[in-house]
Design a protein around this motif. Structure first.
Motif, PDB file in Angstrom:
ATOM      1  N   GLU A   1      11.279   2.038  25.307  1.00 24.33           N
ATOM      2  CA  GLU A   1      12.204   1.033  25.838  1.00 24.33           C
ATOM      3  C   GLU A   1      12.052  -0.310  25.140  1.00 24.33           C
ATOM      4  N   ARG A   2      10.803  -0.644  24.833  1.00 20.81           N
ATOM      5  CA  ARG A   2      10.569  -1.960  24.240  1.00 20.81           C
ATOM      6  C   ARG A   2      10.877  -1.991  22.739  1.00 20.81           C
ATOM      7  N   ASP A   3      10.877  -0.823  22.085  1.00 19.86           N
ATOM      8  CA  ASP A   3      11.081  -0.776  20.639  1.00 19.86           C
ATOM      9  C   ASP A   3      12.442  -1.382  20.322  1.00 19.86           C
ATOM     10  N   GLY A   4      12.426  -2.424  19.502  1.00 17.54           N
ATOM     11  CA  GLY A   4      13.674  -3.105  19.170  1.00 17.54           C
ATOM     12  C   GLY A   4      13.976  -4.278  20.078  1.00 17.54           C
ATOM     13  N   ASN A   5      13.242  -4.370  21.180  1.00 14.39           N
ATOM     14  CA  ASN A   5      13.417  -5.500  22.093  1.00 14.39           C
ATOM     15  C   ASN A   5      12.147  -6.352  22.117  1.00 14.39           C
ATOM     16  N   GLY A   6      11.935  -7.069  21.051  1.00 15.35           N
ATOM     17  CA  GLY A   6      10.764  -7.943  20.997  1.00 15.35           C
ATOM     18  C   GLY A   6       9.625  -7.352  20.197  1.00 15.35           C
ATOM     19  N   VAL A   7       9.634  -6.049  20.018  1.00 12.73           N
ATOM     20  CA  VAL A   7       8.589  -5.432  19.202  1.00 12.73           C
ATOM     21  C   VAL A   7       9.200  -4.233  18.479  1.00 12.73           C
ATOM     22  N   GLU A   8       8.779  -4.065  17.231  1.00 10.23           N
ATOM     23  CA  GLU A   8       9.126  -2.838  16.507  1.00 10.23           C
ATOM     24  C   GLU A   8       7.925  -1.916  16.580  1.00 10.23           C
ATOM     25  N   VAL A   9       8.165  -0.653  16.879  1.00  6.63           N
ATOM     26  CA  VAL A   9       7.057   0.292  17.009  1.00  6.63           C
ATOM     27  C   VAL A   9       7.150   1.338  15.901  1.00  6.63           C
ATOM     28  N   VAL A  10       6.061   1.491  15.173  1.00  9.88           N
ATOM     29  CA  VAL A  10       5.966   2.498  14.117  1.00  9.88           C
ATOM     30  C   VAL A  10       4.836   3.442  14.508  1.00  9.88           C
ATOM     31  N   TYR A  11       5.150   4.740  14.560  1.00  6.25           N
ATOM     32  CA  TYR A  11       4.145   5.717  14.986  1.00  6.25           C
ATOM     33  C   TYR A  11       3.646   6.519  13.797  1.00  6.25           C
TER      34      TYR A  11
END
Lengths: 242, 199
Positions: free
Chosen positions: A162-172
């Motif tokens: 949910e947060r990915d792209g909204n204040g933080v980018e998440v790379v797994y």
């Protein structure tokens, strides 16, 4: 260092478990109420003390997962042969009580000064980074590189989606097994992976790395090789402390 | 009366009680605690300096190796709660180093590659209480554990045993080093459980 300097003794407080979330098969988040808790800064940890009915006590440290100002939560990974973590993950339930004190640590702490933030977490090393993500206002450029063994081991999976792209980018990166159609990385962190994910050193990011010693060394050494000043890299290493 | 946690048994009560300080538990491995990347200083660039005396004294790596050394077996206690018994180290005692220095100070600040510092009263590093160790378990000290050389002050929490140590700055007054400025106790006696500010 500026901030909430606690000059008095950190006294043991009675804490009560008021809720829990099973994050993975071995990882659980506990929602806590502790009268006298005076708040924390993102990245800090606390000490837990358990007392058996014969008076025997055991202490361990756990990272705080919640954002400052929100309900206090810790996220605990059950370690094989652990002593405190099995009680927190498997035995304890709502209404159970233990002692805690904190917050502890004035260095592995993020405060938004407008510079980009690179968070690198391995396994349950994501926990103090999650406190930072949850406390971000959205003004800072923040990127999380998160290494897990499998998709089922990803902690905070739904919230991170949910947060990915909204204040933080998440790379797994999933190092042991990947689901069909996986588009993230599939290997341990190395310098080429870091080169693709990390901002250029000239952007002067703050870096927070948390995980096992081997994980932290690989990530930190890679960033130093890419030109990151060692002092811009803050690390927290998890020993096997159960 | 401490608060009893329902159903907690604890696996502890292990090891000799008179060697495990309060709140500590035994480990067999050797966990690592450090605040940043591991420095890798080549031995040919490595020096060890004591400053703050009448004049600074400096050794190269080879000169340092030629100093009289001790082998010591000690218990170590990390503020993150682990203790490890009977660890074997080799290095040069701070007493031996200070024989080369004309000084009249009561405190010191140890400083390391990577910018780490820690403060100590002289009385806690003299009379056989501290070493600059370059070998652990009979092998050269690995970088992740502070090699090529680290301070070894086993009677205090292990953050005082500064990794990657490069020198001692003698001084007249005490003042906090790195962790001591970040919430940790100014002295750090594990038997008094002096972990954090105010303990």
């Amino acid at each position: 260092m500026a901030g909430t300097a606690v000059l008095g003794r950190l006294t043991w407080l009675a804490a009560e478990i008021v809720g829990s979330v099973d994050e993975t098969a071995r990882v659980r988040t506990l929602l806590l109420e502790a009268d006298g808790w005076e708040g924390h800064r993102a990245g800090q940890h606390l000490d837990v003390r358990l007392t058996a009915d014969d008076g025997y006590q055991a202490e361990r440290s756990y990272s705080i997962a919640s954002a400052p100002g929100e309900q206090l939560t810790i996220t605990v990974e059950q370690l094989p042969n652990g002593e405190v973590s099995p009680w927190l993950v498997e035995v304890a339930g709502d209404g159970d009580r233990f002692e805690l004190r904190g917050p502890i640590g004035g260095y592995f702490v993020w405060e938004d000064d407008g510079r980009p933030v690179l968070l690198i977490g391995g396994g349950s090393g994501v926990v103090p980074l999650m406190s930072m993500i949850r406390s971000a206002s959205g003004s800072a450029r923040m990127r999380l590189l998160y290494s897990s063994r499998t998709l089922d081991d990803v902690i905070y999976r739904e919230e991170l989606m949910e947060r990915d792209g909204n204040g933080v980018e998440v790379v797994y990166t999933l190092t042991r097994a990947q689901p069909p159609g996986w588009t993230g990385y599939s290997r341990r962190i190395d310098i080429d992976l870091l080169r693709q994910v990390a901002w250029p050193a000239s952007d002067q990011p703050h870096v927070f790395i948390c995980g096992s010693t081997r994980f932290v060394d690989a990530a930190a050494d890679g960033l130093v090789a890419l030109g990151y000043p060692p002092r811009s890299i803050r690390t927290e290493r998890f020993g096997a402390t159960g | 009366m401490p608060l009893i946690s329902r159903g907690f048994q604890g696996r502890g009560r292990e090891g000799p009680a008179d060697r495990i300080p309060p709140g500590q538990h035994l480990v067999d491995d050797f966990p690592v605690l450090s605040a940043g990347p591991t420095p890798h200083t080549p031995l040919e660039e490595w020096t060890f300096t004591i400053e703050g005396g009448a004049e600074p004294v400096r050794w190269t790596w080879d000169e340092f190796q030629a100093l009289p050394s001790d082998g010591v077996t000690v218990d170590i206690h990390c503020v993150t709660k682990w203790s490890k018994l009977d660890t074997f180290w080799e290095g040069v005692s701070v007493d031996t180093l200070l024989e080369h220095v004309d000084y009249d100070s009561e405190y010191l600040l140890a400083y390391s590659d990577g910018g780490y510092t820690t403060n100590l009263p002289l009385e806690h590093v003299t009379d056989g209480k501290a070493w600059v160790a370059y070998s652990y378990g009979g092998e050269p000290l690995e970088p992740e554990h502070g090699g090529p050389a680290r301070l070894l002050v086993p009677h205090l929490y292990f953050w005082k045993s500064a990794k990657w140590v490069r020198g001692l700055r003698l001084r007249d007054e005490d003042g906090p080093g790195f962790w001591e400025s970040n919430g940790y106790h100014i002295l750090g006696d594990p038997w008094l459980e002096q972990r954090y500010w105010g303990d």
